[in-house]
Design a protein around this motif. Structure first.
Motif, PDB file in Angstrom:
ATOM      1  N   GLU A   1      56.510  60.721  20.814  1.00 32.69           N
ATOM      2  CA  GLU A   1      56.214  59.286  20.885  1.00 32.69           C
ATOM      3  C   GLU A   1      55.269  58.942  22.033  1.00 32.69           C
ATOM      4  O   GLU A   1      54.797  57.804  22.129  1.00 32.69           O
ATOM      5  N   GLN A   2      54.947  59.931  22.890  1.00 34.89           N
ATOM      6  CA  GLN A   2      54.039  59.672  24.010  1.00 34.89           C
ATOM      7  C   GLN A   2      52.631  60.226  23.775  1.00 34.89           C
ATOM      8  O   GLN A   2      51.785  60.152  24.652  1.00 34.89           O
ATOM      9  N   ILE A   3      52.381  60.801  22.608  1.00 39.68           N
ATOM     10  CA  ILE A   3      51.025  61.272  22.287  1.00 39.68           C
ATOM     11  C   ILE A   3      50.161  60.051  21.981  1.00 39.68           C
ATOM     12  O   ILE A   3      50.374  59.359  20.987  1.00 39.68           O
ATOM     13  N   GLN A   4      49.200  59.791  22.843  1.00 38.62           N
ATOM     14  CA  GLN A   4      48.377  58.591  22.735  1.00 38.62           C
ATOM     15  C   GLN A   4      46.974  58.932  22.233  1.00 38.62           C
ATOM     16  O   GLN A   4      46.555  60.092  22.242  1.00 38.62           O
ATOM     17  N   THR A   5      46.239  57.890  21.832  1.00 36.01           N
ATOM     18  CA  THR A   5      44.877  58.081  21.335  1.00 36.01           C
ATOM     19  C   THR A   5      43.996  58.743  22.392  1.00 36.01           C
ATOM     20  O   THR A   5      43.143  59.576  22.074  1.00 36.01           O
ATOM     21  N   PHE A   6      44.222  58.397  23.662  1.00 37.97           N
ATOM     22  CA  PHE A   6      43.467  59.022  24.749  1.00 37.97           C
ATOM     23  C   PHE A   6      43.696  60.532  24.773  1.00 37.97           C
ATOM     24  O   PHE A   6      42.767  61.322  24.999  1.00 37.97           O
ATOM     25  N   ASP A   7      44.938  60.970  24.531  1.00 37.46           N
ATOM     26  CA  ASP A   7      45.245  62.398  24.492  1.00 37.46           C
ATOM     27  C   ASP A   7      44.512  63.081  23.342  1.00 37.46           C
ATOM     28  O   ASP A   7      44.045  64.219  23.470  1.00 37.46           O
ATOM     29  N   ILE A   8      44.408  62.393  22.205  1.00 31.11           N
ATOM     30  CA  ILE A   8      43.705  62.946  21.047  1.00 31.11           C
ATOM     31  C   ILE A   8      42.232  63.166  21.387  1.00 31.11           C
ATOM     32  O   ILE A   8      41.647  64.200  21.044  1.00 31.11           O
ATOM     33  N   GLU A   9      41.627  62.191  22.063  1.00 29.22           N
ATOM     34  CA  GLU A   9      40.216  62.317  22.425  1.00 29.22           C
ATOM     35  C   GLU A   9      39.999  63.465  23.406  1.00 29.22           C
ATOM     36  O   GLU A   9      38.998  64.188  23.317  1.00 29.22           O
ATOM     37  N   ARG A  10      40.928  63.630  24.353  1.00 26.13           N
ATOM     38  CA  ARG A  10      40.831  64.760  25.284  1.00 26.13           C
ATOM     39  C   ARG A  10      40.954  66.080  24.534  1.00 26.13           C
ATOM     40  O   ARG A  10      40.282  67.060  24.858  1.00 26.13           O
ATOM     41  N   TYR A  11      41.827  66.105  23.530  1.00 25.90           N
ATOM     42  CA  TYR A  11      42.025  67.318  22.744  1.00 25.90           C
ATOM     43  C   TYR A  11      40.739  67.693  22.004  1.00 25.90           C
ATOM     44  O   TYR A  11      40.350  68.868  21.982  1.00 25.90           O
ATOM     45  N   LYS A  12      40.068  66.712  21.417  1.00 28.14           N
ATOM     46  CA  LYS A  12      38.815  66.981  20.708  1.00 28.14           C
ATOM     47  C   LYS A  12      37.797  67.642  21.639  1.00 28.14           C
ATOM     48  O   LYS A  12      37.170  68.649  21.300  1.00 28.14           O
ATOM     49  N   LYS A  13      37.640  67.037  22.808  1.00 23.51           N
ATOM     50  CA  LYS A  13      36.669  67.550  23.778  1.00 23.51           C
ATOM     51  C   LYS A  13      37.028  68.969  24.195  1.00 23.51           C
ATOM     52  O   LYS A  13      36.157  69.847  24.295  1.00 23.51           O
ATOM     53  N   HIS A  14      38.308  69.198  24.422  1.00 19.82           N
ATOM     54  CA  HIS A  14      38.777  70.529  24.832  1.00 19.82           C
ATOM     55  C   HIS A  14      38.506  71.566  23.752  1.00 19.82           C
ATOM     56  O   HIS A  14      37.972  72.648  24.026  1.00 19.82           O
ATOM     57  N   ARG A  15      38.841  71.263  22.509  1.00 23.17           N
ATOM     58  CA  ARG A  15      38.703  72.246  21.430  1.00 23.17           C
ATOM     59  C   ARG A  15      37.238  72.523  21.101  1.00 23.17           C
ATOM     60  O   ARG A  15      36.876  73.665  20.779  1.00 23.17           O
ATOM     61  N   LEU A  16      36.399  71.501  21.155  1.00 32.50           N
ATOM     62  CA  LEU A  16      34.980  71.709  20.861  1.00 32.50           C
ATOM     63  C   LEU A  16      34.292  72.571  21.910  1.00 32.50           C
ATOM     64  O   LEU A  16      33.227  73.141  21.644  1.00 32.50           O
ATOM     65  N   SER A  17      34.885  72.673  23.085  1.00 31.28           N
ATOM     66  CA  SER A  17      34.301  73.505  24.151  1.00 31.28           C
ATOM     67  C   SER A  17      35.006  74.852  24.273  1.00 31.28           C
ATOM     68  O   SER A  17      34.724  75.617  25.188  1.00 31.28           O
ATOM     69  N   THR A  18      35.924  75.144  23.332  1.00 30.64           N
ATOM     70  CA  THR A  18      36.688  76.390  23.365  1.00 30.64           C
ATOM     71  C   THR A  18      36.104  77.391  22.376  1.00 30.64           C
ATOM     72  O   THR A  18      35.871  77.052  21.216  1.00 30.64           O
ATOM     73  N   PRO A  19      35.854  78.649  22.802  1.00 29.75           N
ATOM     74  CA  PRO A  19      35.321  79.667  21.877  1.00 29.75           C
ATOM     75  C   PRO A  19      36.302  79.978  20.750  1.00 29.75           C
ATOM     76  O   PRO A  19      37.519  79.895  20.921  1.00 29.75           O
ATOM     77  N   ILE A  20      35.760  80.336  19.606  1.00 29.85           N
ATOM     78  CA  ILE A  20      36.584  80.735  18.466  1.00 29.85           C
ATOM     79  C   ILE A  20      37.274  82.053  18.775  1.00 29.85           C
ATOM     80  O   ILE A  20      36.669  82.971  19.352  1.00 29.85           O
ATOM     81  N   LEU A  21      38.564  82.158  18.410  1.00 32.43           N
ATOM     82  CA  LEU A  21      39.265  83.429  18.545  1.00 32.43           C
ATOM     83  C   LEU A  21      38.671  84.406  17.545  1.00 32.43           C
ATOM     84  O   LEU A  21      38.680  84.165  16.340  1.00 32.43           O
ATOM     85  N   SER A  22      38.127  85.510  18.024  1.00 30.15           N
ATOM     86  CA  SER A  22      37.446  86.438  17.130  1.00 30.15           C
ATOM     87  C   SER A  22      37.585  87.872  17.634  1.00 30.15           C
ATOM     88  O   SER A  22      37.685  88.117  18.836  1.00 30.15           O
ATOM     89  N   ARG A  23      37.601  88.801  16.682  1.00 32.79           N
ATOM     90  CA  ARG A  23      37.621  90.226  17.028  1.00 32.79           C
ATOM     91  C   ARG A  23      36.207  90.807  17.062  1.00 32.79           C
ATOM     92  O   ARG A  23      36.025  92.007  17.214  1.00 32.79           O
ATOM     93  N   LYS A  24      35.233  89.954  16.908  1.00 35.72           N
ATOM     94  CA  LYS A  24      33.848  90.403  16.868  1.00 35.72           C
ATOM     95  C   LYS A  24      33.465  91.088  18.177  1.00 35.72           C
ATOM     96  O   LYS A  24      33.788  90.617  19.270  1.00 35.72           O
ATOM     97  N   VAL A  25      32.768  92.219  18.051  1.00 31.47           N
ATOM     98  CA  VAL A  25      32.268  92.933  19.233  1.00 31.47           C
ATOM     99  C   VAL A  25      30.944  92.293  19.635  1.00 31.47           C
ATOM    100  O   VAL A  25      29.983  92.274  18.847  1.00 31.47           O
TER     101      VAL A  25
END
Length: 395
Positions: free
Chosen positions: A134-158
């Motif tokens: 009940e404490q997940i706010q719209t501001f938290d969602i926006e922070r999550y978007k920014k965080h995930r878009l700047s996070t590398p994809i999990l990959s086994r690629k060499v």
């Protein structure tokens, strides 16, 4: 009633040496080497461990500051409990909610449960894990978007020297947000929360062209699959190009659901819900012969005794081999290209969009309409017909 302090009092704090600590009632006071002191708190509030450094004595932080901080935490927790649904005593964090969410989905016969669980465990729990629902706010969602878009994809690629992993796409983040949205909707439905806490706005996804194969390229891929060492890749490619079915839908086809005479395949676990998939006459004839070559007693069209599911779940290596053999680029042509190809050619053949939607199994017409804009050739032909008709009528 105010707490009594027997250890953390003014007299004992003044007599402390550098490096010494006193802890009482969740408050810790540490004497620093420069003679200053630091206050911190470490308490449990609503089954959540809260550990905070409040600051130095020289900055005006006192034991009273720490007491007030703890008191405010507990007051906030009480206020939060007032908004909980009747019967709940403690806020449910996302991390605690996930196992119950997955369990209830399994009981209800929910869709794409394994994908939802993967998104929750790999992306959403690390970010929102200790946050009460009940404490997940719209501001938290926006922070999550920014965080995930700047996070590398999990990959086994060499990686090559100096090469960086690609970042998560808007489409990937949107699927994660869709999972979170579904969890919150279910939490409201199941009485875990009294109201939906946040508005989740999806990211804008690119409107790039959909990659599809020409008729000649499709034929070349089919021939390459027919010659490949993997005996399952030819029927897989053929079904994909002749129906537009998704990879998971094709690989999980059960023999009992293939109706050769009716030219349909029933899909009980399709992405958008159970549906009956139409198939072409030539594919029906092919499947009638192919089924006869399967091991006796197997329920699957693509059996794999070693797989936990009982059927093949990954056919990418063989598909990539066939793409290369057909003279195509495996970086551009992926398994989902089969689906894009089938749907695009249906549209270009002049099939009306509602019928295309019925064949493709899309949830909404919006998704189908994307295919209507991928090639101007069939649209230009339609406009030529209109032009000829109007000229004929005006003559």
């Amino acid at each position: 009633m105010p707490r009594q302090f027997s250890k953390l009092n003014r007299t004992k704090m003044r007599s402390m040496r550098a490096g010494e600590q006193i802890t009482e009632h969740g408050i810790t006071y540490t004497r620093l080497a420069d003679g200053d002191g630091v206050f911190a708190v470490n308490v449990m509030v609503d089954r959540r461990r809260i550990h905070r450094s409040l600051g130095r004595e020289s900055d005006g932080v006192t034991r009273t500051t720490a007491e007030e901080f703890i008191s405010n935490l507990r007051a906030d927790a009480r206020a939060g409990r007032l908004n909980l649904p009747k019967g709940r005593k403690v806020s449910l964090t996302l991390k605690a909610a996930v196992p119950q969410y997955i369990s209830k989905l399994e009981q209800e016969g929910g869709k794409e449960i394994s994908r939802k669980q993967r998104r929750l465990e790999l992306a959403l729990i690390p970010f929102f894990g200790e946050k009460p629902l009940e404490q997940i706010q719209t501001f938290d969602i926006e922070r999550y978007k920014k965080h995930r878009l700047s996070t590398p994809i999990l990959s086994r690629k060499v990686l090559k020297a100096g090469e960086a992993l690609p970042l998560n796409s808007a489409a990937t983040v949107n699927r994660e947000l869709a999972t979170l949205s579904h969890l919150l909707n279910k939490a409201l439905e199941w009485g875990w929360i009294s109201e939906r806490p946040a508005k989740i706005n999806r990211l804008q996804e690119g409107n790039g062209r959909i990659q599809f194969l020409s008729a000649e390229q499709a034929d070349a891929l089919i021939e390459a699959a027919k010659a490949d060492q993997n005996i399952q890749i030819h029927p897989f490619v053929l079904i994909g190009l002749r129906t537009g079915m998704r990879k998971s839908e094709i690989l999980s086809i059960q023999r009992q659901y293939i109706d050769i005479d009716g030219r349909t395949i029933y899909l009980p676990n399709a992405k958008a819900g159970p549906r009956t998939q139409p198939i072409t006459p030539s594919l029906a004839d092919y499947l009638a012969a192919y089924v006869e070559t399967l091991p006796p007693g197997t329920p699957w069209l693509f059996p794999s005794p070693a797989a936990l599911a009982g059927h093949t779940v990954d056919i990418w290596k063989a598909f990539k081999r066939c793409v290369q053999s057909a003279g195509l680029d495996p970086k551009q042509i992926v398994i989902h290209t089969l689906r894009h190809t089938a749907i695009t050619h249906l549209v270009q053949a002049g099939v009306d969009l509602p019928t295309v939607k019925r064949i493709s199994g899309h949830k909404t017409m919006i998704m189908v309409e994307r295919y209507a804009h991928q090639s101007g050739a069939h649209i230009a032909a339609a406009m030529d017909k209109l032009d000829k008709r109007l000229k004929m009528n005006s003559a």
